[in-house]
Design a protein around this motif. Structure first.
Motif, short mmCIF file in Angstrom:
data_model
loop_
_atom_site.label_atom_id
_atom_site.label_comp_id
_atom_site.label_asym_id
_atom_site.label_seq_id
_atom_site.Cartn_x
_atom_site.Cartn_y
_atom_site.Cartn_z
N GLY A 79 0.84 -1.20 0.00
CA GLY A 79 0.00 0.00 0.00
C GLY A 79 0.86 1.24 0.00
N PRO A 80 0.21 2.41 0.00
CA PRO A 80 0.98 3.66 -0.01
C PRO A 80 1.64 3.95 1.35
N PHE A 81 2.78 4.64 1.31
CA PHE A 81 3.39 5.17 2.52
C PHE A 81 2.47 6.32 2.96
N THR A 82 1.89 6.19 4.14
CA THR A 82 0.81 7.09 4.54
C THR A 82 1.24 8.04 5.65
N ILE A 83 0.99 9.32 5.41
CA ILE A 83 1.37 10.36 6.38
C ILE A 83 0.12 11.11 6.80
N LEU A 84 -0.08 11.18 8.11
CA LEU A 84 -1.23 11.89 8.67
C LEU A 84 -0.73 13.19 9.30
N LEU A 85 -1.30 14.31 8.88
CA LEU A 85 -0.91 15.60 9.48
C LEU A 85 -2.00 16.03 10.45
N VAL A 86 -1.59 16.31 11.68
CA VAL A 86 -2.55 16.65 12.74
C VAL A 86 -2.10 17.92 13.46
N GLY A 87 -3.01 18.47 14.25
CA GLY A 87 -2.62 19.65 15.04
C GLY A 87 -3.81 20.52 15.37
N VAL A 88 -3.57 21.56 16.14
CA VAL A 88 -4.65 22.48 16.50
C VAL A 88 -4.97 23.39 15.31
N ASN A 89 -6.02 24.19 15.45
CA ASN A 89 -6.52 25.00 14.34
C ASN A 89 -5.51 26.03 13.86
N GLY A 90 -5.37 26.09 12.54
CA GLY A 90 -4.64 27.21 11.94
C GLY A 90 -3.12 27.13 11.98
N THR A 91 -2.56 25.97 12.31
CA THR A 91 -1.10 25.90 12.44
C THR A 91 -0.40 25.80 11.08
N GLY A 92 -1.16 25.39 10.05
CA GLY A 92 -0.55 25.26 8.72
C GLY A 92 -0.60 23.82 8.20
N LYS A 93 -1.55 23.02 8.66
CA LYS A 93 -1.63 21.62 8.22
C LYS A 93 -1.93 21.50 6.73
N THR A 94 -2.96 22.22 6.28
CA THR A 94 -3.37 22.08 4.88
C THR A 94 -2.27 22.61 3.96
N THR A 95 -1.71 23.76 4.33
CA THR A 95 -0.61 24.33 3.53
C THR A 95 0.58 23.38 3.51
N SER A 96 0.90 22.80 4.67
CA SER A 96 2.05 21.89 4.74
C SER A 96 1.80 20.62 3.94
N CYS A 97 0.55 20.18 3.92
CA CYS A 97 0.19 19.00 3.13
C CYS A 97 0.49 19.26 1.65
N ALA A 98 0.05 20.44 1.18
CA ALA A 98 0.29 20.82 -0.21
C ALA A 98 1.79 20.98 -0.47
N LYS A 99 2.49 21.62 0.45
CA LYS A 99 3.93 21.83 0.28
C LYS A 99 4.68 20.48 0.27
N LEU A 100 4.22 19.57 1.12
CA LEU A 100 4.87 18.25 1.18
C LEU A 100 4.64 17.49 -0.13
N ALA A 101 3.42 17.62 -0.67
CA ALA A 101 3.13 16.98 -1.95
C ALA A 101 4.06 17.55 -3.03
N PHE A 102 4.22 18.86 -3.00
CA PHE A 102 5.09 19.54 -3.96
C PHE A 102 6.54 19.05 -3.80
N TRP A 103 6.97 18.92 -2.55
CA TRP A 103 8.35 18.46 -2.29
C TRP A 103 8.52 17.01 -2.76
N LEU A 104 7.54 16.16 -2.48
CA LEU A 104 7.64 14.76 -2.91
C LEU A 104 7.73 14.67 -4.43
N LYS A 105 6.92 15.51 -5.09
CA LYS A 105 6.97 15.53 -6.57
C LYS A 105 8.36 15.93 -7.04
N SER A 106 8.96 16.90 -6.34
CA SER A 106 10.31 17.34 -6.75
C SER A 106 11.33 16.23 -6.57
N GLN A 107 11.00 15.25 -5.72
CA GLN A 107 11.89 14.11 -5.51
C GLN A 107 11.53 12.94 -6.43
N GLY A 108 10.59 13.17 -7.31
CA GLY A 108 10.22 12.13 -8.28
C GLY A 108 9.15 11.17 -7.80
#
Ligand SMILES: Nc1nc2c(ncn2[C@@H]2O[C@H](COP(=O)(O)OP(=O)(O)OP(=O)(O)O)[C@@H](O)[C@H]2O)c(=O)[nH]1
Ligand SMILES: [Mg+2]
Length: 284
Positions: A79-108
């Motif tokens: 299955g996929p390597f699965t990463i769960l992002l958690v935390g209190v409101n407004g810390t940057g989870k959604t933005t970090s999720c998108a940034k992490l996706a972008f970084w993973l893409k940059s790694q191929g």
């Protein structure tokens, strides 16, 4: 004045008031155990007190707390390597999720994202819009639907299509809300029924500008779901990153990524040396 400059001036100009030195260190959010460690290292006799020596002591002690092998995710077999992002409101989870996706893409690597924050309709749209801009796919569910079920479906989709990484964005929640913390446990358990190793990573996203409260958040989320790492965001905002040291030292959790702006590229894997240099040179 940055905390390091402040510290040096208190240690090098005239008789040292150790209470003041302690206060400067406490205000840098490094956490009490690290402050005590630094105080005893700085107090040790024989040290010719100069800015260079103080810097050397701080670097050595802080780096020891942050030492960890670099993160090197290996897509798992079935299955996929699965990463769960958690935390209190407004810390940057959604933005970090998108940034992490972008970084993973940059790694191929190809990521699939699960918009598991079903509490807010806008949160789903936020991730979908990052996805269409940066070119990654987002699995979305019903507004106010079951986030565990959504992650389950996203996991199946990733596995069926052999997508190696699944990133699950979750709703912000206060660590004091027991029912919401239990819901997070359910998301993790649901994923582990698909693959006992999933979620492979459970990272708390903390906002560096919140200072010492982030340690309380990390402690409570760790108790509730068993964290495996930390993402520290908004390092551009405050110049304060000491909280990362406190969390790493007191909870033994590795810092995995840092965020320092709102753009997708304002995100990088944690490098302890770069981080400590930044902490010591910060102006805030
Ligand atoms: N300056 C700065 N802003 C950031 C950073 N990361 C996120 N933000 C901003 O912080 C705000 C909240 O970010 P989100 O990603 O929506 O936070 P969240 O944790 O998903 O929020 P909830 O889902 O409501 O809990 C947004 O305006 C982001 O652009 C960062 O590293 N630096
Ligand atoms: Mg969000």
């Amino acid at each position: 004045m940055g905390f390091f400059k402040n510290l040096v001036s208190r240690l090098t100009s005239g008789p040292v008031d150790w209470d003041e030195v302690e206060e400067v260190l406490i205000r840098a959010d490094l956490g009490v155990p690290m402050v005590n460690r630094l105080l005893s290292a700085l107090r040790q006799g024989g040290l010719k007190v100069s800015a260079d020596n103080v810097r050397g002591v701080l670097k050595q002690e802080i780096l020891a707390a942050l030492a960890q092998p670099a993160w090197d995710p290996q897509p798992s077999g079935d299955g996929p390597f699965t990463i769960l992002l958690v935390g209190v409101n407004g810390t940057g989870k959604t933005t970090s999720c998108a940034k992490l996706a972008f970084w993973l893409k940059s790694q191929g690597h190809t990521p699939l994202l699960a918009a598991a924050d079903t509490f807010r309709a806008a949160a789903i749209e936020q991730l979908v819009s990052w996805g269409s801009r940066l070119g990654f796919e987002v699995v979305r569910g019903q507004y106010q639907g079951d986030s565990a079920a959504l992650c389950h479906d996203a996991w199946n989709s990733a596995r069926r299509r052999r997508i190696p990484f699944l990133l699950c964005d979750t709703a912000g929640r206060l660590h004091t809300k027991g029912n919401l913390m239990q819901e997070l446990g359910k998301v993790a358990r649901t994923l582990s029924k698909q693959d006992p190793a999933a979620p492979h990573e459970k990272w708390i996203v903390v906002d560096a500008t919140t200072g010492s409260n982030a340690l309380v958040q990390a402690t409570e989320f760790h108790k509730a779901v068993g964290l495996t790492g930390v993402v520290v965001t908004k390092l551009d905002g405050s110049g304060r990153g000491g909280i990362a040291v406190a969390i790493a030292q007191e909870l033994g959790l590795p810092v995995r990524f840092t965020g320092f702006g709102e753009r997708e590229s304002d995100f990088r894997p944690f490098d302890p040396i770069v981080f400590v240099e930044g902490l010591l040179d910060a102006h805030g």
